[in-house]
Design an enzyme around this catalytic site. Structure first.
Site, PDB file in Angstrom:
ATOM      1  N   SER A  25      42.399  15.357  41.891  1.00 53.98           N
ATOM      2  CA  SER A  25      41.931  16.163  43.027  1.00 53.98           C
ATOM      3  C   SER A  25      40.842  15.422  43.795  1.00 53.98           C
ATOM      4  O   SER A  25      40.832  15.407  45.030  1.00 53.98           O
ATOM      5  CB  SER A  25      41.354  17.490  42.529  1.00 53.98           C
ATOM      6  N   ASP A 310      45.605  24.342  35.812  1.00 54.37           N
ATOM      7  CA  ASP A 310      46.486  23.223  35.461  1.00 54.37           C
ATOM      8  C   ASP A 310      46.563  22.994  33.948  1.00 54.37           C
ATOM      9  O   ASP A 310      47.392  22.214  33.482  1.00 54.37           O
ATOM     10  CB  ASP A 310      46.012  21.940  36.148  1.00 54.37           C
ATOM     11  N   LYS A 337      54.047  26.024  40.903  1.00 55.98           N
ATOM     12  CA  LYS A 337      53.491  24.681  40.676  1.00 55.98           C
ATOM     13  C   LYS A 337      54.624  23.655  40.725  1.00 55.98           C
ATOM     14  O   LYS A 337      55.708  23.957  41.215  1.00 55.98           O
ATOM     15  CB  LYS A 337      52.733  24.655  39.346  1.00 55.98           C
ATOM     16  N   ARG A 341      56.014  27.081  35.832  1.00 61.93           N
ATOM     17  CA  ARG A 341      55.467  26.718  34.513  1.00 61.93           C
ATOM     18  C   ARG A 341      55.559  27.834  33.480  1.00 61.93           C
ATOM     19  O   ARG A 341      55.474  27.552  32.286  1.00 61.93           O
ATOM     20  CB  ARG A 341      54.017  26.223  34.665  1.00 61.93           C
ATOM     21  N   ARG A 383      52.773  17.805  33.870  1.00 61.69           N
ATOM     22  CA  ARG A 383      51.980  18.517  32.855  1.00 61.69           C
ATOM     23  C   ARG A 383      52.868  19.190  31.805  1.00 61.69           C
ATOM     24  O   ARG A 383      52.486  19.333  30.650  1.00 61.69           O
ATOM     25  CB  ARG A 383      51.028  19.511  33.514  1.00 61.69           C
TER      26      ARG A 383
HETATM   27  C1  S3P Z   1      44.544  21.311  43.367  1.00 63.46           C
HETATM   28  C2  S3P Z   1      44.459  22.683  43.327  1.00 63.46           C
HETATM   29  C3  S3P Z   1      45.282  23.519  42.438  1.00 63.46           C
HETATM   30  C4  S3P Z   1      45.882  22.710  41.303  1.00 63.46           C
HETATM   31  C5  S3P Z   1      46.479  21.421  41.789  1.00 63.46           C
HETATM   32  C6  S3P Z   1      45.429  20.562  42.470  1.00 63.46           C
HETATM   33  C7  S3P Z   1      43.704  20.575  44.321  1.00 63.46           C
HETATM   34  O1  S3P Z   1      46.345  24.083  43.180  1.00 63.46           O
HETATM   35  O2  S3P Z   1      46.841  23.474  40.617  1.00 63.46           O
HETATM   36  O3  S3P Z   1      47.023  20.708  40.702  1.00 63.46           O
HETATM   37  O4  S3P Z   1      43.552  19.354  44.211  1.00 63.46           O
HETATM   38  O5  S3P Z   1      43.152  21.231  45.225  1.00 63.46           O
HETATM   39  P1  S3P Z   1      46.111  25.404  44.089  1.00 63.46           P
HETATM   40  O6  S3P Z   1      45.036  25.124  45.013  1.00 63.46           O
HETATM   41  O7  S3P Z   1      47.427  25.628  44.773  1.00 63.46           O
HETATM   42  O8  S3P Z   1      45.793  26.494  43.139  1.00 63.46           O
END
Ligand code: S3P
Length: 425
Positions: A25, A310, A337, A341, A383
């Site tokens: 992220s 996650d 996702k 999941r 994952r």
């Molecule tokens: C992420 C936010 C999450 C997460 C994803 C990465 C990000 O998703 O599940 O793996 O980098 O902002 P959501 O914002 O859709 O919940």
């Protein structure tokens, strides 16, 4: 794509030290903000994986100027322009959603597309608020097209807790006229806010709302911490098989540390030694080992969900070794996702002999279960693939994970690191 099979055999011990791959992220955000920063940026130890490489390639196609060296990417000031062809986002929801937000007010044309899994993921959640801001954006599912349009600030109450939606709107707000405010139903990861703050962008946070005014980030300069979501696989292996496992330089932003709370609730021993702060992101060394003889069942619901969203696949594997029924609720987001999941984990765990009850918004998992090795599908989900590989460490017989090439989206050296810490036999 090349279908890869990963075969995992049971191990007797699992211990050692690992610096998990850098945070996915944070790497995406550091690349995007450096590309538009007034004075460029340096991103040290970025995550080198397919997802983040796709972000970098998209930025290059959009005219960003950078040089990739060993273990760092240096960005030079540049202006993003229309890309000649389609922008390939691969498997990465963060790439497509954040880039769409960023580009929507920059006066460029772009078409963003992705693989089979990404093409099934909902984009209306960003398209709708961006349109309210005046954006000319189309595509309820990828591909998404962006055309030049002037943006204006809005106040938007998000229906789901999503850092990707929040970030897409905030990034659009950088080039919108007036103020843009986003209100979240529950706190989601706040890396975008922290990075914007440290790049001197005017941003105000109050309770669950974030307000931004148009600006260009000044400069990004950071070392990306390790990804707690990748560390999670080794933490659960340590909690079940004994450990100890030391995880070095892991990002412990409180919006991401729900897994530590669950491990402690299950009776694992977790110690956190805070080491530094990188552009507003706390970094720590973690030590995880099996504390109690018996692992206790745990319950995940409500505001805890976005803090470990996650990690739910690997926590469902932990649940199989807890003494009683563990529950996961309020996690409907899992259905959209990289795979559904709830469905993919329930399917694979059942194949391995686990009793799983499926709900629309979660699962109930009965432990302790004696896992049996089985052939399971990754369903284009890194994952899910890694979670079954960890389950295979304490299953009887061999576990075969089909479609394991997807692991490269976030954790290319996963298999070698797994074998390095495992003692077979
Ligand atoms: C992420 C936010 C999450 C997460 C994803 C990465 C990000 O998703 O599940 O793996 O980098 O902002 P959501 O914002 O859709 O919940």
């Amino acid at each position: 794509m090349n279908k890869k099979k990963l075969v995992v055999a049971p191990v007797s011990e699992f211990w050692g030290e690992i610096r998990p791959p850098s945070d996915k992220s944070i790497t995406h955000r550091a690349y995007m903000l450096s590309a538009i920063a007034e004075r460029g940026g340096v991103v040290r130890l970025p995550l080198e994986s397919e997802d983040c490489d796709n972000t970098l390639a998209c930025l290059k196609a959009l005219g960003a100027s950078f040089r990739r060296r060993e273990e760092e990417v240096e960005f030079y000031p540049s202006a993003l322009t229309s890309a000649p062809g389609a922008l390939w986002c691969g498997n990465s929801g963060t790439t497509i959603r954040l880039l769409t937000g960023l580009l929507s007010g920059l006066g460029v044309h772009a078409r963003l597309e992705g693989d089979e899994s990404l093409s099934r993921r909902p984009m209306r959640r960003i398209v709708e608020p961006l349109r309210q801001m005046g954006a000319d954006v189309e595509g309820d599912y990828p591909p998404i097209t962006v055309r030049p349009a002037p943006l204006h600030g809005i106040t938007y109450s998000m229906p789901v807790a999503s850092a990707q939606v929040k970030s897409a709107i905030l990034l659009a707000g950088l080039s919108a006229e007036g103020e843009t405010t986003v209100v979240e139903p529950a706190p989601s990861r706040d890396h975008t806010e922290r990075m914007l703050e440290s790049a001197k962008v005017p941003i105000e946070r109050e309770g669950r709302s974030v307000r931004i005014r148009p600006a260009r980030p000044d400069r990004i300069e950071m070392t990306v911490p390790g990804d707690i979501s990748s560390a999670a696989f080794f933490m659960v292996a340590a909690a079940v098989l004994g450990g100890p496992v030391t995880l070095k330089q892991v990002g412990v932003n409180p919006t991401r540390t729900g897994i530590l709370d669950v491990l402690k609730a299950a009776g694992a021993s977790v110690s956190v030694t805070v080491a530094s702060v990188e552009q507003g992101e706390p970094v720590a060394d973690l030590l995880v080992e099996r504390g109690a003889q018996t692992l206790e069942p745990f319950h995940i619901a409500g505001d805890l969900v976005p803090r470990l969203i996650d990690e739910i696949p690997i926590l469902s594997v932990l649940a199989t070794q807890c003494d009683g029924v563990s529950t996961i609720r309020d996690a409907r987001e899992l259905r959209v996702k990289e795979s559904d999941r709830i469905q993919t984990m329930a399917e694979g765990l059942s194949r391995m002999g686990v009793e799983v009850e499926v709900f629309d918004d979660g699962m109930a998992i009965r432990g302790p279960a004696k896992l049996t090795g089985a052939r399971v599908e990754a369903h284009h989900d890194h994952r899910v693939a890694m979670s079954f590989a960890i389950a295979g460490l304490f299953a009887e017989g061999e576990t075969e994970i089909l479609g394991a090439e997807t692991i490269a989206t976030s954790f290319p050296p996963f298999e070698s690191e797994l074998r390095r810490l495992a003692t077979v036999g």
